[in-house]
Write a protein that holds these residues in place. Structure first.
Motif, short mmCIF file in Angstrom:
data_model
loop_
_atom_site.label_atom_id
_atom_site.label_comp_id
_atom_site.label_asym_id
_atom_site.label_seq_id
_atom_site.Cartn_x
_atom_site.Cartn_y
_atom_site.Cartn_z
N SER A 1 0.87 -1.17 0.00
CA SER A 1 0.00 0.00 0.00
C SER A 1 0.91 1.22 0.00
O SER A 1 2.14 1.08 0.04
CB SER A 1 -0.90 0.00 1.24
N GLU A 2 0.32 2.38 -0.07
CA GLU A 2 1.14 3.58 -0.16
C GLU A 2 1.01 4.44 1.08
O GLU A 2 -0.09 4.59 1.64
CB GLU A 2 0.77 4.38 -1.41
N ARG A 3 2.13 4.99 1.53
CA ARG A 3 2.14 5.89 2.69
C ARG A 3 3.16 6.99 2.38
O ARG A 3 4.32 6.69 2.10
CB ARG A 3 2.56 5.10 3.92
N PHE A 4 2.71 8.22 2.40
CA PHE A 4 3.57 9.36 2.06
C PHE A 4 4.35 9.11 0.76
O PHE A 4 5.55 9.40 0.65
CB PHE A 4 4.53 9.69 3.22
N GLU B 1 9.58 1.51 1.70
CA GLU B 1 10.57 2.05 0.75
C GLU B 1 11.18 3.32 1.31
O GLU B 1 10.46 4.19 1.82
CB GLU B 1 9.87 2.44 -0.55
N ASP B 2 12.49 3.42 1.22
CA ASP B 2 13.19 4.56 1.79
C ASP B 2 14.48 4.75 1.00
O ASP B 2 15.36 3.88 1.00
CB ASP B 2 13.47 4.24 3.27
N GLU B 3 14.57 5.90 0.32
CA GLU B 3 15.75 6.19 -0.53
C GLU B 3 17.05 6.14 0.26
O GLU B 3 18.10 5.84 -0.28
CB GLU B 3 15.62 7.59 -1.15
N ALA B 4 16.96 6.49 1.56
CA ALA B 4 18.18 6.55 2.38
C ALA B 4 18.53 5.19 2.99
O ALA B 4 19.55 5.06 3.66
CB ALA B 4 18.00 7.59 3.48
N ALA B 5 17.67 4.18 2.77
CA ALA B 5 17.86 2.89 3.45
C ALA B 5 18.78 1.98 2.65
O ALA B 5 18.92 2.11 1.44
CB ALA B 5 16.50 2.22 3.65
N PRO B 6 19.39 1.01 3.34
CA PRO B 6 20.23 0.03 2.64
C PRO B 6 19.38 -0.99 1.87
O PRO B 6 18.15 -0.91 1.85
CB PRO B 6 20.99 -0.65 3.78
N ASP B 7 20.05 -1.95 1.24
CA ASP B 7 19.37 -2.98 0.42
C ASP B 7 18.95 -4.18 1.25
O ASP B 7 18.56 -5.20 0.68
CB ASP B 7 20.32 -3.44 -0.70
N GLY C 1 5.06 15.89 7.15
CA GLY C 1 3.99 15.39 6.30
C GLY C 1 2.74 15.12 7.09
O GLY C 1 2.80 14.87 8.31
N HIS C 2 1.60 15.19 6.39
CA HIS C 2 0.32 14.94 7.02
C HIS C 2 -0.56 14.31 5.97
O HIS C 2 -0.65 14.81 4.86
CB HIS C 2 -0.28 16.26 7.53
#
Ligand code: ZN
Length: 303
Positions: free
Chosen positions: A109-112, A131-137, A169-170
């Motif tokens: 699902s989608e969140r922010f 999903e997080d651009e700053a996170a590792p693999d 964010g909200h």
């Protein structure tokens, strides 16, 4: 510049029998068991710590496993979920990995604007992967934690005015309102969430007991303690938890908060390459080791 807390140190939850918990978090989630010790307030119960290979602060998920714990339900006044971050380029691979192993999950699902899937641990507690651009693999570092609140205001005020978080964010999706807060750098988010409860909130297996934030050292922790006292919080004295020093306080929305020091860390009483292999006891219980080992259920841990 205002004082900003460094992010999350650990999240502590309550589980059912320890072996199922170890198997799930080491095999399905591929986390490292970084410490097996006992609950320092009730040494007939394990305290199990999971984290990244390096046992980084911000990766530590801990459990008090009770063999006969009754089921709990998250609700207002409790932390309701934690999320591991995963780099978007690895997200599909991990979904396939779990699907291939018949590990069930909800979503995505989608969140922010990012995809989230929700696995379930052996007690039915949500294990969110975001999903997080700053996170590792590889899942292991926290992306964030969700606090379920009846009224978001007072907890937002504490986090924003005292602990240095900023609103970023909200959104309201399907009857669920989320306010997202962020502190310095790539530290995990805190989401304040409001929705109608589907159960009576009850602490028990499958629920989160408390959320711990980071202090860089003892002096930093004492400064935070003073700021929190000045803001009207009832804060405990510093308590020695062997791997960190801790202070605790009840946040205005009901969630138990802790501030834990980064040092001395999990290599305080065993070699970094041997973390989690043996039952470690703090000095006050070492004399009772034989009794404690007899009471604790035997545990098979990965080598
Ligand atoms: Zn804690």
């Amino acid at each position: 510049m205002k004082d900003q807390i460094k992010g999350l140190h650990h999240v502590t939850a309550i589980s059912g029998p320890p072996q199922e918990n170890v198997d799930f978090f080491t095999k399905v989630m591929d986390q490292r068991l970084v410490k097996q010790t006992v609950n320092f307030d009730a040494p007939d119960t394990y305290h199990l710590y999971y984290g990244t290979q390096a046992a980084d602060p911000g990766s530590i998920l801990t459990f008090f496993p009770f063999v006969d714990a009754g089921p709990g339900h998250a609700g207002p006044g409790m932390a309701s979920a934690y999320a591991y971050g995963l780099n978007p380029r690895s997200f599909d691979d991990w979904m396939r990995h779990w699907a291939d192993r018949a590990v069930d999950f909800d979503g995505p699902s989608e969140r922010f604007g990012s995809r989230v899937i929700i696995l379930r641990d052996p007690d039915g507690a949500p294990v969110e992967i975001a999903e997080d651009e700053a996170a590792p693999d590889h899942p292991g570092l926290f992306h964030g934690v969700t606090l379920w609140l009846e009224d978001i205001g007072p907890t937002r005020d504490l986090l924003a005015d005292v602990m240095g978080y900023e609103e970023i964010g909200h959104e309201t999706l399907g009857g669920e309102e989320r306010l997202r807060l962020k502190t310095a750098g790539d530290a995990p988010y805190v989401d304040l969430m409001r929705r109608a409860p589907d159960h009576v909130a009850r602490q028990g297996k499958g629920t989160i007991h408390h959320v711990a934030f980071r202090a860089s050292d003892d002096a930093d922790q004492l400064e935070w303690r003073e700021r929190l006292l000045a803001a009207g919080m009832q804060v405990t004295p510093v308590i020695d938890r062997q791997y960190f020093n801790a202070i605790y306080f009840r946040s205005p929305g009901g969630v138990l908060f802790e501030i834990a020091t980064d040092p001395p860390g999990f290599a305080a009483d065993e070699a970094p390459d041997a973390l989690g292999q043996h039952l470690k006891l703090p000095p006050q219980y070492e004399g009772r080791r034989a009794d404690i080992e007899r009471i604790l259920p035997p545990l098979k841990v990965p080598a």
